[in-house]
Motif scaffolding. Structure first.
Motif, PDB file in Angstrom:
ATOM      1  N   GLU A  40      96.864  39.056  37.478  1.00 22.40           N
ATOM      2  CA  GLU A  40      95.753  39.902  37.047  1.00 22.40           C
ATOM      3  C   GLU A  40      94.517  39.668  37.909  1.00 22.40           C
ATOM      4  O   GLU A  40      93.828  40.622  38.305  1.00 22.40           O
ATOM      5  N   GLN A  41      94.222  38.396  38.203  1.00 15.18           N
ATOM      6  CA  GLN A  41      93.058  38.079  39.034  1.00 15.18           C
ATOM      7  C   GLN A  41      93.208  38.665  40.425  1.00 15.18           C
ATOM      8  O   GLN A  41      92.254  39.231  40.992  1.00 15.18           O
ATOM      9  N   VAL A  57      92.699  29.189  37.891  1.00 12.27           N
ATOM     10  CA  VAL A  57      93.308  29.942  36.795  1.00 12.27           C
ATOM     11  C   VAL A  57      93.122  29.149  35.502  1.00 12.27           C
ATOM     12  O   VAL A  57      93.395  27.946  35.462  1.00 12.27           O
ATOM     13  N   SER A  58      92.654  29.852  34.453  1.00  8.70           N
ATOM     14  CA  SER A  58      92.440  29.196  33.162  1.00  8.70           C
ATOM     15  C   SER A  58      93.454  29.715  32.152  1.00  8.70           C
ATOM     16  O   SER A  58      93.736  30.918  32.093  1.00  8.70           O
ATOM     17  N   VAL A  59      94.011  28.794  31.365  1.00  9.42           N
ATOM     18  CA  VAL A  59      94.979  29.157  30.325  1.00  9.42           C
ATOM     19  C   VAL A  59      94.523  28.588  28.990  1.00  9.42           C
ATOM     20  O   VAL A  59      93.621  27.754  28.929  1.00  9.42           O
ATOM     21  N   LEU A  89     100.988  30.388  42.940  1.00  4.16           N
ATOM     22  CA  LEU A  89     100.752  29.667  41.693  1.00  4.16           C
ATOM     23  C   LEU A  89     100.868  28.159  41.896  1.00  4.16           C
ATOM     24  O   LEU A  89     100.123  27.382  41.300  1.00  4.16           O
ATOM     25  N   VAL A  99      95.073  25.044  38.023  1.00  7.34           N
ATOM     26  CA  VAL A  99      95.234  25.550  36.664  1.00  7.34           C
ATOM     27  C   VAL A  99      94.628  24.559  35.676  1.00  7.34           C
ATOM     28  O   VAL A  99      94.952  23.368  35.696  1.00  7.34           O
ATOM     29  N   ALA A 154      97.663  26.939  43.113  1.00  4.95           N
ATOM     30  CA  ALA A 154      96.503  27.255  42.279  1.00  4.95           C
ATOM     31  C   ALA A 154      96.015  26.015  41.531  1.00  4.95           C
ATOM     32  O   ALA A 154      96.749  25.047  41.344  1.00  4.95           O
ATOM     33  N   ALA A 174      99.686  31.373  32.983  1.00  8.03           N
ATOM     34  CA  ALA A 174      99.091  31.105  34.293  1.00  8.03           C
ATOM     35  C   ALA A 174      99.580  32.114  35.323  1.00  8.03           C
ATOM     36  O   ALA A 174      98.798  32.631  36.130  1.00  8.03           O
ATOM     37  N   ARG A 175     100.884  32.394  35.309  1.00  8.10           N
ATOM     38  CA  ARG A 175     101.453  33.374  36.225  1.00  8.10           C
ATOM     39  C   ARG A 175     100.831  34.753  36.010  1.00  8.10           C
ATOM     40  O   ARG A 175     100.384  35.409  36.949  1.00  8.10           O
ATOM     41  N   ARG A 211      98.005  35.599  34.474  1.00 14.41           N
ATOM     42  CA  ARG A 211      96.573  35.672  34.754  1.00 14.41           C
ATOM     43  C   ARG A 211      96.288  35.581  36.247  1.00 14.41           C
ATOM     44  O   ARG A 211      95.316  36.180  36.739  1.00 14.41           O
ATOM     45  N   LEU A 212      97.112  34.849  36.974  1.00  9.30           N
ATOM     46  CA  LEU A 212      96.955  34.803  38.431  1.00  9.30           C
ATOM     47  C   LEU A 212      97.165  36.191  39.021  1.00  9.30           C
ATOM     48  O   LEU A 212      96.373  36.652  39.860  1.00  9.30           O
TER      49      LEU A 212
END
Length: 461
Positions: free
Chosen positions: A288-289, A128-130, A401, A406, A404, A282-283, A285-286
């Motif tokens: 969403e992925q 996950v990228s932020v 998460l 990050v 993950a 991060a939460r 986008r995780l």
């Protein structure tokens, strides 16, 4: 009992159920006793009427109907469990055979929506990228301005209303010439947008004692959503005068002696807030992925029922444009719920009582309610299991998460354990942690409990 299941679609099945007469017989006997206790037949005491007399006087069909009505939920639940069917929504039942005579079986079919079975990807080490943490001068000035406003004073001015002014107003609303609501001496910051639509435009340019009218949909009460003729009168106009930025202000507003020290602390606060935003990002986008990776079918019947209920509550059933918006958001929310439920099941998430209590307290605070009152409302409306499910969903996403990988946009690793906001961040309105807000959605159960526990707001609120 015999049962069979036919898959009609990924979210709908048809159950066929056969109940032998001998298995249904106790329910028929119960139905005879129930009807016998309600009828008065000469020569027989109430409750002692023989079955053959009931058949003659009332009819076998009435007895069978009562027995079948009792049997359907029981055997539907047993068949669903036997066939591992996780039914949701309102089932459609079709009784195909009834035991009008001894020895005949009960047969029925049930079509029902079901929770979809999902194929989840590998959940360990999801990348996950932020965004990077970047504190700007504007971020610091925004915090500094907010702090100055806390210590500012309102001073009356003799001029027309401008954007950002603080006004005291009288406000009334009429529909078809009938006054719906009226309030006097209400304080309002022009441009804040937290009152009626169009009020800011109506106020701009008015001086104390002047009146303007405008049309706006009411925001609450029995006439919520209806267009009303609104009248606003300005009683006074004030501006907020901010204190000078100097060491004296730093000593007044903080524990620091100099403005330079105060600014340095505000930079630190802004940086901490940005880091917390990384955790929220991060939460989100995780999730969403995962939604992009996993196919999550949604039952059309459930969507239609949710949308209808929503629009009916807003009195906007004929608003096709709004219907499309609500349908889109409903499908998105249901996809997220089904996905998180699947995660919770695979990860064998359990919810302990202290976790549920913590979540109830947090939800009560969100709605400005007493926690005990909120908990009672949840219990009375049968929403406890739904709240437990919400907590399980949050825990499931938090668990994924936690495993993950990050990183920020520059490729630097991000340690989520360091992203819990400090007290001043929470005081600024950024409540909770990434785990506590794992779904990013307001739970329906909490919203329903809040609606059931609080009185309606005034139409002008």
């Amino acid at each position: 009992m015999k049962s069979a299941v036919e898959t009609l679609s990924p979210t709908r099945v048809k159950l066929t159920v056969e109940v032998p007469f001998e298995e249904l017989k106790p329910l028929l006997e119960d139905a005879y006793r129930s009807i016998g206790s309600q009828v008065q037949v000469p020569g027989f005491r109430r409750g002692k009427v023989p079955a053959r007399i009931i058949d003659q006087r009332i009819g076998r069909g009435a007895v069978v109907q009562e027995a079948v009505n009792e049997a359907l939920p029981k055997y539907f639940a047993e068949a669903a469990e036997a066939e591992d069917v996780r039914a949701i929504g309102q089932p459609e039942v079709d009784v195909t055979a009834v035991p009008l005579e001894d020895g005949q079986d009960l047969e029925f079919t049930v079509e029902t929506d079901v929770r979809p079975t999902l194929e989840l990807p590998e959940l360990t080490g999801v990348a996950v990228s932020v965004d990077d943490v970047a504190v700007t001068d504007e971020d610091v000035e925004e915090r500094l301005t907010a702090l100055r406003e806390r210590f500012g004073t309102l001073v009356g001015v003799d001029r027309a209303v401008e954007d950002g002014d603080h006004v005291s107003i009288d406000l009334s609303a009429e529909i078809d010439g009938e006054q719906i609501d009226a309030v006097e001496g209400v304080s309002y910051e022009v441009g804040s947008g937290n009152m009626l639509q169009g009020i800011d435009e109506a106020l701009l340019g008015l001086s104390a004692g002047e009146t303007a009218t405008f049309t706006a949909p009411l925001a609450g009460g029995d006439h919520e959503g209806q267009e009303a003729e609104c009248t606003v009168t300005v009683q006074s106009v004030k501006v907020r005068e901010l204190p000078e930025l100097d060491d004296e202000f730093a000593q007044l507003a903080s524990e620091f002696d100099t403005l330079e020290e105060l600014r340095a602390d505000l930079v630190r606060q802004a940086e901490q807030a940005k880091k917390y935003e990384q955790g929220i990002q991060a939460r989100d986008r995780l999730l969403e992925q995962l939604l992009e990776t996993v196919e999550v079918p949604v039952p059309d019947g459930i969507v239609e029922a949710e949308v209808h209920s929503h629009l009916e509550g807003e009195n906007r059933l004929e608003d096709d444009e709004h219907r499309a918006e609500v349908e889109e958001s409903t499908r998105k929310a249901l996809r997220a719920q089904f996905l998180l439920d699947a995660l919770a099941e695979q990860l064998e998430v359990t919810v302990e009582q202290p976790e549920l209590i913590e979540y109830l307290v947090m939800s009560a605070q969100q709605y400005g309610m007493d926690p005990n009152q909120f908990a009672q409302a949840v219990d009375q409306q049968g929403q406890v299991s739904a709240m437990v499910q919400e907590v399980a969903r949050r825990k499931a996403l938090a668990a994924v998460l936690d495993d993950a990988v990050v990183t920020d946009a520059s490729g630097n690793p991000v340690d989520l354990d360091e992203l819990v906001p400090e007290s001043e961040t929470a005081a600024a309105g950024e409540e909770g942690t990434a785990e506590e807000a794992a779904t990013g959605e307001e739970p329906a159960a909490a919203a329903e409990a809040q609606e059931g526990a609080q009185a309606e707001e005034p139409a002008q609120a």
